[in-house]
Design a protein around this motif. Structure first.
Motif, short mmCIF file in Angstrom:
data_model
loop_
_atom_site.label_atom_id
_atom_site.label_comp_id
_atom_site.label_asym_id
_atom_site.label_seq_id
_atom_site.Cartn_x
_atom_site.Cartn_y
_atom_site.Cartn_z
N ASP A 1 0.86 -1.19 0.00
CA ASP A 1 0.00 0.00 0.00
C ASP A 1 0.89 1.24 0.00
O ASP A 1 1.76 1.38 0.86
CB ASP A 1 -0.91 -0.01 1.23
CG ASP A 1 -2.05 1.00 1.13
OD1 ASP A 1 -1.82 2.09 0.57
OD2 ASP A 1 -3.15 0.70 1.63
N MET B 1 -5.10 4.82 9.82
CA MET B 1 -6.34 4.16 9.40
C MET B 1 -6.04 2.85 8.69
O MET B 1 -6.73 1.84 8.88
CB MET B 1 -7.13 5.09 8.47
CG MET B 1 -7.74 6.30 9.18
SD MET B 1 -9.19 5.85 10.17
CE MET B 1 -10.36 5.49 8.86
N ALA B 2 -4.99 2.85 7.86
CA ALA B 2 -4.62 1.62 7.15
C ALA B 2 -4.13 0.55 8.11
O ALA B 2 -4.41 -0.64 7.95
CB ALA B 2 -3.55 1.93 6.11
N GLU C 1 -5.09 0.11 11.18
CA GLU C 1 -6.22 -0.40 11.95
C GLU C 1 -7.05 -1.42 11.18
O GLU C 1 -7.85 -2.15 11.78
CB GLU C 1 -7.12 0.76 12.38
CG GLU C 1 -6.47 1.68 13.41
CD GLU C 1 -7.34 2.88 13.73
OE1 GLU C 1 -8.41 3.02 13.09
OE2 GLU C 1 -6.97 3.67 14.61
N ASP C 2 -6.86 -1.50 9.89
CA ASP C 2 -7.60 -2.47 9.09
C ASP C 2 -7.26 -3.89 9.57
O ASP C 2 -6.09 -4.22 9.77
CB ASP C 2 -7.23 -2.31 7.61
CG ASP C 2 -7.97 -3.29 6.73
OD1 ASP C 2 -9.15 -3.07 6.46
OD2 ASP C 2 -7.35 -4.30 6.31
N PRO C 3 -8.25 -4.76 9.76
CA PRO C 3 -7.98 -6.12 10.25
C PRO C 3 -6.99 -6.89 9.38
O PRO C 3 -6.20 -7.68 9.90
CB PRO C 3 -9.37 -6.78 10.25
CG PRO C 3 -10.33 -5.64 10.38
CD PRO C 3 -9.71 -4.50 9.64
N ASP C 4 -7.04 -6.68 8.07
CA ASP C 4 -6.10 -7.37 7.20
C ASP C 4 -4.66 -6.94 7.47
O ASP C 4 -3.73 -7.76 7.43
CB ASP C 4 -6.45 -7.13 5.73
CG ASP C 4 -7.74 -7.82 5.31
OD1 ASP C 4 -8.15 -8.77 6.01
OD2 ASP C 4 -8.34 -7.40 4.30
N SER C 5 -4.46 -5.64 7.75
CA SER C 5 -3.12 -5.15 8.05
C SER C 5 -2.61 -5.75 9.35
O SER C 5 -1.44 -6.17 9.46
CB SER C 5 -3.12 -3.62 8.14
OG SER C 5 -3.40 -3.03 6.89
#
Length: 414
Positions: free
Chosen positions: A253, A283-284, A286-290
């Motif tokens: 990303d 914010m990125a 905090e994404d579950p995938d991250s």
């Protein structure tokens, strides 16, 4: 991604895990819930032979012989005096054991670092702890002559379990508060002149001492020589997880690769705009995938720390069928991961790959803790079960287990 939880360790049978053995009679739940990260805790046993199965009477010579090829792993310390390595190495670059022993006679403590890299009983112990706790672990050995002190008062950046193997030692603790982590991060140095009067405790052979990170301490021997081991437990922090997550995010990303504007250091208006850029990165994260990617990177690190298991022989695979009983090598931290064209079972420095239709079986293997029959592997034909089992025996992940004797049928009375 499932992770295995097999717990093999060099302690005696009857203990559920290596940590249970090191802490007994304190239970693992009590340690994790009440003691971990709080204050030093002494476990007195009155059993000088408690650690004999891990480190017997000849352990000092075994350790020195194993580390002879790596002078960087050996240090001679006497308070502020650290002998330079050239004073105890030979022309070929190996350790001069005679000079090391002479240093011991002159009051120096022999410090042997990361002995789990050289002797399998200690690597089995540390990896068993890593499987149980998910914390990287290492073992150092300290061989100290009578009436001597190795290091001056200091603190460790990680938690420690001290295992007193031979002899006695008096430990000193300076103050009730640990050095804060932010000061440890700055490599804060202890000023011995500014320390309060210490408290002390006596550690006898067979005892365990838990020492949380940041606690300033020192130790000295009594009238007898001492050998103790320190099991260093490196508990990951939020910083650890953030670092891994950011790194993994940076590979897919561009949000964290956004260029900063000119004059971002000096122009107040430009500096104020940086908050929006940082917010996008947060914010990125905090994404579950991250978060899953960050945890996956930490799993990968822990998996690779294991020493490769003993490789199986072709003879071990002869006669395998669906009824053959097998078990996992223990301890062995493992996980299932995606590969280019299927799935892989990752353990130690190895990955056994298979087509995507093997995923259910791979996850069964990663999660399994008890022996099982080859025919129990789910989602595969019998020939696939046998082929996968043979591959995993040859790579050291599986072992053939002893078949339990048949149970006698109870007599039937008519």
């Amino acid at each position: 991604m499932p992770v295995s939880a097999s717990n093999g360790f060099p302690g005696p049978e009857g203990f559920a895990s290596p940590l249970a053995w090191l802490l007994a009679p304190v239970t693992v739940p009590a340690f994790l819930d009440e003691l971990s990260g709080t204050a030093p805790h002494h476990i007195a046993r009155g059993r000088s032979d408690y650690f004999d199965r891990l480190a017997g009477p000849a352990v000092a010579e075994q350790i020195l012989a194993a580390l002879r090829i790596d002078p960087a792993a050996v240090k001679l310390v006497r308070g502020p005096d650290h002998l330079p390595p050239e004073q105890y190495t030979l022309a070929d670059g190996t350790v001069d054991l005679a000079r090391v022993r002479a240093g011991l006679d002159n009051g120096y403590t022999i410090v042997c670092n990361n002995i789990e890299k050289y002797l399998r009983p200690f690597s089995t112990l540390t990896h068993g702890l890593e499987v149980e706790l998910n914390f990287p672990t290492h073992v150092n050995a300290y061989i100290t002559p009578p009436g001597s002190t190795g290091f001056l008062p200091h603190y460790d950046h990680h938690d420690v379990l001290v295992l007193q193997i031979n002899g006695d030692k008096t430990w000193y603790f300076y103050g009730d508060e640990p050095v804060p982590p932010h000061l440890m991060q700055q490599m804060h140095e202890v000023d011995p002149a500014g320390l309060p009067e210490p408290t002390s405790l006596h550690l006898a052979a067979g005892d365990t001492l838990y020492l949380p990170r940041g606690r300033v301490h020192s130790a000295e021997t009594t009238a007898e020589p001492s050998i103790h081991l320190t099991v260093g437990i490196h508990v990951p922090t939020v910083l650890t997880l953030l670092t891994h997550t950011l790194h993994m995010l940076s590979l897919r990303d561009d949000v964290v690769h956004t260029r900063l504007p000119a004059r971002h250091l000096d122009d107040p208006d430009v500096r104020e705009s940086l908050g929006a850029l940082i917010h996008g990165g947060l914010m990125a994260i905090e994404d579950p995938d991250s978060l899953a990617e960050g945890l996956g990177a930490m799993q990968d690190f822990l998996v690779r720390r294991a020493r490769c298991p003993v490789v199986g022989q072709v003879s071990d695979t002869v006669g395998i069928d669906a009824e053959t009983l097998v078990r996992k090598q223990q301890p062995l931290y493992s996980r299932v991961t995606a590969t280019g064209d299927g799935v892989g079972l990752q353990f130690a420095q190895l990955i056994v790959s298979a087509r995507g239709d093997h995923e259910t079986a791979m996850r069964f293997l990663a999660e399994r803790t008890e022996p099982f029959r080859v025919g129990d592997l789910p989602g595969l034909t019998t020939s696939q079960q046998i082929e996968l089992t043979r591959s995993l025996i040859m790579s050291g992940f599986l072992l053939r287990a002893a078949t339990p004797p048949p149970t006698e049928a109870a007599p039937v009375h008519t």
